[in-house]
Design a protein around this motif. Structure first.
Motif, mmCIF file in Angstrom:
data_model
loop_
_atom_site.group_PDB
_atom_site.id
_atom_site.type_symbol
_atom_site.label_atom_id
_atom_site.label_comp_id
_atom_site.label_asym_id
_atom_site.label_seq_id
_atom_site.Cartn_x
_atom_site.Cartn_y
_atom_site.Cartn_z
ATOM 1 N N GLY A 298 0.832 -1.109 -0.029
ATOM 2 C CA GLY A 298 0.280 0.015 0.002
ATOM 3 C C GLY A 298 1.086 1.098 0.430
ATOM 4 O O GLY A 298 0.593 2.672 -0.116
ATOM 5 N N LYS A 299 1.806 1.331 -0.092
ATOM 6 C CA LYS A 299 2.720 2.324 -0.806
ATOM 7 C C LYS A 299 3.103 2.420 -1.657
ATOM 8 O O LYS A 299 3.730 1.956 -2.276
ATOM 9 N N ARG A 300 3.747 3.921 -1.768
ATOM 10 C CA ARG A 300 4.618 4.050 -3.189
ATOM 11 C C ARG A 300 5.508 3.959 -3.188
ATOM 12 O O ARG A 300 6.308 5.354 -1.671
ATOM 13 N N LEU A 301 6.538 2.911 -4.046
ATOM 14 C CA LEU A 301 8.675 2.903 -3.434
ATOM 15 C C LEU A 301 9.008 3.260 -4.525
ATOM 16 O O LEU A 301 8.314 3.419 -5.557
ATOM 17 N N LEU A 302 10.660 4.184 -3.933
ATOM 18 C CA LEU A 302 11.297 4.826 -4.978
ATOM 19 C C LEU A 302 12.786 3.490 -4.070
ATOM 20 O O LEU A 302 12.521 3.375 -3.388
ATOM 21 N N VAL A 303 12.770 2.974 -5.639
ATOM 22 C CA VAL A 303 14.057 1.962 -5.306
ATOM 23 C C VAL A 303 15.185 3.035 -6.077
ATOM 24 O O VAL A 303 15.468 3.161 -6.647
ATOM 25 N N VAL A 304 16.126 2.380 -4.936
ATOM 26 C CA VAL A 304 17.159 3.410 -5.259
ATOM 27 C C VAL A 304 18.832 2.867 -5.341
ATOM 28 O O VAL A 304 18.971 1.772 -4.279
ATOM 29 N N GLY A 305 19.561 3.162 -5.927
ATOM 30 C CA GLY A 305 20.965 1.784 -6.331
ATOM 31 C C GLY A 305 21.228 1.337 -7.608
ATOM 32 O O GLY A 305 20.134 1.308 -8.897
ATOM 33 N N ASN A 306 22.252 0.569 -7.754
ATOM 34 C CA ASN A 306 22.488 0.007 -8.665
ATOM 35 C C ASN A 306 21.540 -0.995 -9.911
ATOM 36 O O ASN A 306 21.434 -1.543 -10.748
ATOM 37 N N ALA A 308 18.646 -0.857 -8.864
ATOM 38 C CA ALA A 308 16.896 -0.308 -8.814
ATOM 39 C C ALA A 308 16.208 -0.957 -9.799
ATOM 40 O O ALA A 308 15.282 -1.113 -9.688
ATOM 41 N N PRO A 309 16.199 -1.371 -11.063
ATOM 42 C CA PRO A 309 15.384 -1.453 -12.100
ATOM 43 C C PRO A 309 15.085 -2.739 -11.826
ATOM 44 O O PRO A 309 14.193 -3.305 -12.029
ATOM 45 N N ALA A 310 16.119 -3.819 -11.514
ATOM 46 C CA ALA A 310 15.755 -5.265 -11.973
ATOM 47 C C ALA A 310 14.677 -5.550 -10.060
ATOM 48 O O ALA A 310 13.453 -5.895 -10.449
ATOM 49 N N LEU A 311 15.062 -4.433 -9.037
ATOM 50 C CA LEU A 311 14.833 -5.176 -7.922
ATOM 51 C C LEU A 311 12.781 -4.333 -8.362
ATOM 52 O O LEU A 311 11.662 -4.981 -8.317
ATOM 53 N N GLY A 312 13.015 -2.763 -9.248
ATOM 54 C CA GLY A 312 11.442 -2.287 -9.192
ATOM 55 C C GLY A 312 10.392 -3.706 -10.352
ATOM 56 O O GLY A 312 9.337 -3.986 -9.889
ATOM 57 N N HIS A 313 11.314 -4.137 -10.807
ATOM 58 C CA HIS A 313 10.610 -4.674 -12.142
ATOM 59 C C HIS A 313 9.549 -6.021 -11.150
ATOM 60 O O HIS A 313 8.877 -6.656 -10.987
ATOM 61 N N ALA A 314 10.813 -6.952 -10.476
ATOM 62 C CA ALA A 314 10.800 -7.951 -9.465
ATOM 63 C C ALA A 314 9.324 -7.266 -7.939
ATOM 64 O O ALA A 314 8.306 -7.936 -7.657
ATOM 65 N N LEU A 315 9.280 -6.101 -7.952
ATOM 66 C CA LEU A 315 8.081 -5.464 -6.987
ATOM 67 C C LEU A 315 7.098 -5.409 -7.413
ATOM 68 O O LEU A 315 5.831 -5.357 -7.384
ATOM 69 N N ASN A 316 7.141 -4.711 -9.109
ATOM 70 C CA ASN A 316 5.837 -5.327 -9.605
ATOM 71 C C ASN A 316 5.635 -6.303 -9.799
ATOM 72 O O ASN A 316 4.071 -6.307 -10.074
ATOM 73 N N GLN A 317 6.459 -7.287 -9.827
ATOM 74 C CA GLN A 317 5.436 -8.388 -10.378
ATOM 75 C C GLN A 317 5.076 -8.597 -9.397
ATOM 76 O O GLN A 317 3.957 -9.773 -9.452
ATOM 77 N N ARG A 318 5.122 -8.651 -7.970
ATOM 78 C CA ARG A 318 4.337 -8.877 -7.142
ATOM 79 C C ARG A 318 3.275 -8.149 -6.115
ATOM 80 O O ARG A 318 3.316 -8.988 -5.248
ATOM 81 N N GLY A 319 3.214 -6.875 -7.166
ATOM 82 C CA GLY A 319 1.515 -5.998 -6.932
ATOM 83 C C GLY A 319 2.111 -4.858 -6.053
ATOM 84 O O GLY A 319 0.948 -4.710 -5.544
ATOM 85 N N ALA A 321 3.618 -0.688 -5.708
ATOM 86 C CA ALA A 321 3.618 -0.148 -6.575
ATOM 87 C C ALA A 321 4.635 0.553 -6.398
ATOM 88 O O ALA A 321 5.028 1.353 -5.542
ATOM 89 N N VAL A 322 5.438 0.588 -7.352
ATOM 90 C CA VAL A 322 6.858 0.840 -7.498
ATOM 91 C C VAL A 322 7.083 2.696 -8.465
ATOM 92 O O VAL A 322 6.539 2.267 -9.652
ATOM 93 N N THR A 323 6.605 3.680 -7.870
ATOM 94 C CA THR A 323 6.995 4.946 -8.792
ATOM 95 C C THR A 323 7.830 5.275 -9.282
ATOM 96 O O THR A 323 7.672 6.330 -10.339
ATOM 97 N N GLY A 324 9.121 5.096 -9.124
ATOM 98 C CA GLY A 324 10.186 5.215 -9.300
ATOM 99 C C GLY A 324 11.671 5.012 -8.867
ATOM 100 O O GLY A 324 11.512 3.676 -8.189
ATOM 101 N N ALA A 325 12.768 4.521 -10.146
ATOM 102 C CA ALA A 325 13.832 3.823 -9.936
ATOM 103 C C ALA A 325 14.781 5.038 -10.017
ATOM 104 O O ALA A 325 15.065 4.953 -11.335
ATOM 105 N N VAL A 326 15.865 5.084 -9.591
ATOM 106 C CA VAL A 326 17.272 6.066 -9.285
ATOM 107 C C VAL A 326 18.301 5.096 -9.309
ATOM 108 O O VAL A 326 18.501 4.031 -8.393
#
Length: 390
Positions: A298-306, A308-319, A321-326
């Protein structure tokens, strides 16, 4: 009648090893004639090879190399096993002389070895265990006293009870979770950072250890984002620790963990009593207790780090809400640029996996943007690679 020149031409054209043209053939016995047939065939083949080599140039060199390879092939004995040329019974090259007595040693299984050397690791372990534990207890025991039958572990446990009143309290994982949930709900800042050997060695530069010691014992620091000597990174890291809401500290008593923590805090005039502390593996504990999934839901998540794209994709697949990746974060020197990019996103919780720079980023996200940030560490790798299920 043949002329002399014709005879010379015939002789010149004759294949090596064959009778000269016009010369009388010597009488041969029946067996000798049969034996000569393979030789004649080989001679004819050699003649053809020589002609081909003469015609092709480089091809001749190739043919010679091929012939050389054939001559050096290994042979097979009666058993069918390959036998290499030029090797003696010991398997060593026959070009090296056998040292006096070597043959006897090899025949008897090699030089005699002491039992101590049969397990050098265990021998070293036993010495270290004794000198690092039992010897200290031995030295602390009055000379006119015999200890009862008691293990070193029991003695240490009894001693730990005697100093329990001097120990500093640590927040448990549920308290960390509740604090972060409340901060997100109330939209107030909360930075949870963690200290490991990389952070402590960075803080120790020219404060606890000289730079050469840091370089020697902290060879991994460039991977974590710091290239010693970097006193600016040291001071910024110390400032970030002072500003953090919760600081994870190591429980390990290995050399560059808890034993280095107190000297480092003292060198930077940070009283441990002034910090709200938990253990530095709190990111893993959140997952192990099932609280991480609840924290992210239920949180809007920002993922940061090298990652981040892979982590954001994995979290999105699990339902989630990733709003950004840096990404990427190129060490502590990249903090300003990364923070500027973070300002462009709207989020409730930042998961920062950026080595030592994560400590600075988390405290600045909380202090300057008023959001919650968690030093996520290698949990990012585990989730991105499917090792940890949420």
């Amino acid at each position: 009648m043949k002329r002399a020149g014709d005879a010379r031409r015939v002789v010149t054209a004759a294949a090596p090893g064959t009778p000269e043209a016009g010369a009388p053939e010597a009488p041969q016995a029946a067996g000798a004639a049969d034996a000569a047939k393979p030789a004649a065939k080989r001679s004819a083949a050699a003649g053809r090879s020589a002609k081909a080599a003469s015609a092709t140039g480089a091809g001749g060199s190739k043919a010679r190399r091929s012939a050389g390879k054939k001559r050096t092939r290994t042979r097979r004995g009666a058993s069918g096993k390959r036998r290499g040329r030029g090797r003696g019974r010991t398997g060593r090259s026959s070009g090296r002389p056998v040292r006096p007595g070597e043959a006897e040693l090899l025949a008897n299984g090699g030089p005699a070895r002491e039992p101590y050397n049969e397990s050098a690791y265990m021998a070293g372990y036993d010495v270290g265990l004794y000198e690092g534990g039992e010897l200290l207890l031995e030295q602390a025991t009055p000379i006119q006293r015999l200890l009862p039958e008691i293990s070193l572990r029991d003695v240490i446990a009894l001693g730990a009870e005697q100093i329990a009143h001097r120990c500093l309290p640590l927040l448990d994982v549920s308290e960390v979770y509740e604090e972060m949930e409340a901060a997100i709900r109330e939209r107030r800042p909360c930075a949870v950072v963690r200290l490991g050997d990389g952070e402590l060695l960075t803080l120790a530069q020219d404060a606890v250890h000289d730079v050469e010691t840091i370089r020697r014992e902290g060879g991994f620091l460039p991977y974590a984002g710091v290239h010693p000597p970097d006193l600016r990174a040291r001071d910024e890291l110390a400032a970030a620790i002072r500003q953090a809401h919760i600081v994870g500290v190591p429980l390990s008593r290995r050399k560059h963990f808890q034993p280095l923590l107190h000297p480092v805090l003292r060198a930077h005039q940070i009283p441990p009593e002034s910090l709200r502390m938990t253990h530095s593996a709190v990111n893993y504990s959140l997952h192990q207790t099932g609280l991480l999934g609840r924290l992210l839901a239920g949180k809007r998540l920002l993922v940061v780090g090298n990652l981040a794209p892979a982590l954001g994709h994995a979290l999105n697949q699990r339902g989630y809400a990733v709003t950004g990746a840096v990404s990427p974060v190129n060490g502590v020197g990249d903090v300003e640029r990364v923070l500027q990019e973070i300002r462009g996103f709207d989020f409730d919780l930042a998961l920062v996996s950026a080595g030592i720079a994560a400590v600075m980023l988390c405290t600045r996200i909380a202090g300057e943007l008023g959001r919650a940030a968690l030093d996520f560490g290698h949990m990012a790798d585990g989730i991105a690679k499917g090792k940890y299920a949420l």
